[in-house]
Design a protein around this motif. Structure first.
Motif, PDB file in Angstrom:
ATOM      1  N   TRP A 184      49.419  -1.403   9.648  1.00  0.00           N
ATOM      2  CA  TRP A 184      49.464  -0.505  10.811  1.00  0.00           C
ATOM      3  C   TRP A 184      48.077  -0.207  11.355  1.00  0.00           C
ATOM      4  O   TRP A 184      47.880  -0.124  12.573  1.00  0.00           O
ATOM      5  N   LEU A 185      47.087  -0.023  10.478  1.00  0.00           N
ATOM      6  CA  LEU A 185      45.723   0.205  10.967  1.00  0.00           C
ATOM      7  C   LEU A 185      45.246  -0.985  11.791  1.00  0.00           C
ATOM      8  O   LEU A 185      44.591  -0.810  12.828  1.00  0.00           O
ATOM      9  N   ASP A 186      45.567  -2.180  11.354  1.00  0.00           N
ATOM     10  CA  ASP A 186      45.203  -3.379  12.116  1.00  0.00           C
ATOM     11  C   ASP A 186      45.913  -3.417  13.465  1.00  0.00           C
ATOM     12  O   ASP A 186      45.298  -3.734  14.489  1.00  0.00           O
TER      13      ASP A 186
ATOM     14  N   TYR B  39      48.201   6.987  12.308  1.00  0.00           N
ATOM     15  CA  TYR B  39      49.053   6.593  11.182  1.00  0.00           C
ATOM     16  C   TYR B  39      49.571   7.824  10.452  1.00  0.00           C
ATOM     17  O   TYR B  39      50.764   7.913  10.127  1.00  0.00           O
ATOM     18  N   GLN B  40      48.707   8.786  10.184  1.00  0.00           N
ATOM     19  CA  GLN B  40      49.115   9.989   9.477  1.00  0.00           C
ATOM     20  C   GLN B  40      50.053  10.842  10.331  1.00  0.00           C
ATOM     21  O   GLN B  40      51.036  11.396   9.819  1.00  0.00           O
TER      22      GLN B  40
ATOM     23  N   VAL C  68      37.432   3.623  16.811  1.00  0.00           N
ATOM     24  CA  VAL C  68      38.836   3.196  16.720  1.00  0.00           C
ATOM     25  C   VAL C  68      39.398   3.382  15.315  1.00  0.00           C
ATOM     26  O   VAL C  68      40.556   3.786  15.158  1.00  0.00           O
ATOM     27  N   GLN C  69      38.610   3.109  14.274  1.00  0.00           N
ATOM     28  CA  GLN C  69      39.136   3.190  12.907  1.00  0.00           C
ATOM     29  C   GLN C  69      39.644   4.590  12.550  1.00  0.00           C
ATOM     30  O   GLN C  69      40.780   4.734  12.087  1.00  0.00           O
ATOM     31  N   PRO C  70      38.855   5.653  12.756  1.00  0.00           N
ATOM     32  CA  PRO C  70      39.391   6.990  12.465  1.00  0.00           C
ATOM     33  C   PRO C  70      40.539   7.382  13.396  1.00  0.00           C
ATOM     34  O   PRO C  70      41.435   8.128  12.994  1.00  0.00           O
ATOM     35  N   LEU C  71      40.524   6.873  14.610  1.00  0.00           N
ATOM     36  CA  LEU C  71      41.623   7.117  15.540  1.00  0.00           C
ATOM     37  C   LEU C  71      42.913   6.479  15.028  1.00  0.00           C
ATOM     38  O   LEU C  71      43.985   7.109  15.023  1.00  0.00           O
ATOM     39  N   ALA C  72      42.810   5.252  14.546  1.00  0.00           N
ATOM     40  CA  ALA C  72      43.980   4.560  13.991  1.00  0.00           C
ATOM     41  C   ALA C  72      44.512   5.290  12.767  1.00  0.00           C
ATOM     42  O   ALA C  72      45.729   5.438  12.591  1.00  0.00           O
ATOM     43  N   GLU C  73      43.611   5.765  11.911  1.00  0.00           N
ATOM     44  CA  GLU C  73      44.025   6.492  10.713  1.00  0.00           C
ATOM     45  C   GLU C  73      44.740   7.793  11.072  1.00  0.00           C
ATOM     46  O   GLU C  73      45.765   8.147  10.468  1.00  0.00           O
ATOM     47  N   LYS C  74      44.222   8.503  12.068  1.00  0.00           N
ATOM     48  CA  LYS C  74      44.842   9.766  12.504  1.00  0.00           C
ATOM     49  C   LYS C  74      46.245   9.500  13.049  1.00  0.00           C
ATOM     50  O   LYS C  74      47.199  10.235  12.732  1.00  0.00           O
TER      51      LYS C  74
END
Length: 239
Positions: free
Chosen positions: A71-73, A98-99, A90-96
């Motif tokens: 999902w992060l990808d 996802y959570q 983008v990485q912390p945005l993707a993690e947020k």
């Protein structure tokens, strides 16, 4: 027919997204100072998701991926395709995102779903979930106050296979200790939720809120246009 087990699809059967993915992604991006067109994000997401599901089916489990990384990808590539190149943003945005998708923030219960679940429970049916979803589904169901209706939740991640693979239905039947002849499934996808369970010997109902979408020849008693029709149809099947 003595029906003992009813299994459910979830997305677009019991729950749906509150707003389109593109708008959800845009709102989170805006909080971080990014301006992205939601329609571009929506189109990018659909393209990336379909490509990833084809190349790395069922969250890439057989290729050594985790659903979290999958999902992060997908989210990161969605933003990249939409013109956001900064990985540090983008990485912390993707993690947020996802959570947040574990919560009820982005999900709403479909009209009639709670009443249908309660009505089926009142008939004495054991109920379970069979869904092409990742491990977050149990949290989502709990946060939407639907988990109490189900004896168990079988996701494609947990099963190691995804609908319409017949193995996921056989795993659910084995776990429930119920034969296919005494089981039924309901969902909104013809291949995943109507045709596949019938191939293992289950009964099935196809939820089609838009009657114009129904292109296949299906007996009228097998089609449900709204969830308030489910309990009466089950009662007829059981009589």
């Amino acid at each position: 027919m003595k029906l003992r087990l009813l299994t459910w699809d979830v997305k677009d059967t019991l729950l749906r997204l509150r707003i389109p993915v593109g708008q959800q992604y845009q709102a989170e991006a805006n909080r971080r100072g990014l301006q992205v067109d939601p329609s571009v994000l929506e189109a990018s997401f659909r393209q990336v998701y379909q490509s990833y599901w084809r190349l790395f089916p069922n969250y890439g489990l057989s290729q050594g991926m985790t659903s979290h990384q999958w999902w992060l990808d997908v989210v990161s590539r969605t933003f990249h395709l939409s013109g956001v190149q900064d990985k540090g943003t983008v990485q912390p945005l993707a993690e947020k995102l996802y959570q947040d998708f574990c919560t009820a923030k982005y999900w709403e219960v479909l009209p009639g779903a709670r009443e249908a679940l309660q009505g089926c429970g009142d008939l004495g049916l054991k109920m379970a979930v069979i869904s092409n979803f990742d491990r977050r589904l149990e949290d989502i169901l709990r946060n939407c106050d639907l988990d109490r209706h189900f004896h168990f939740v079988l996701t494609s991640e947990g099963a190691g296979c995804s609908k319409p693979d017949l193995k996921i239905f056989r795993k659910a039947l084995s776990h429930a200790g119920v034969s296919p002849q005494h089981s039924a499934h309901i969902g909104d996808d013809y291949n995943n939720d109507y045709r596949a369970p019938r191939q293992v010997g289950m009964f099935s109902f196809l939820l089609q809120p838009d009657s114009g979408r129904l292109k296949e020849q299906i007996p009228p008693d097998h089609v449900i246009y709204s969830l308030d029709q489910l309990v009466p149809k089950i009662q007829r099947v059981m009589s």
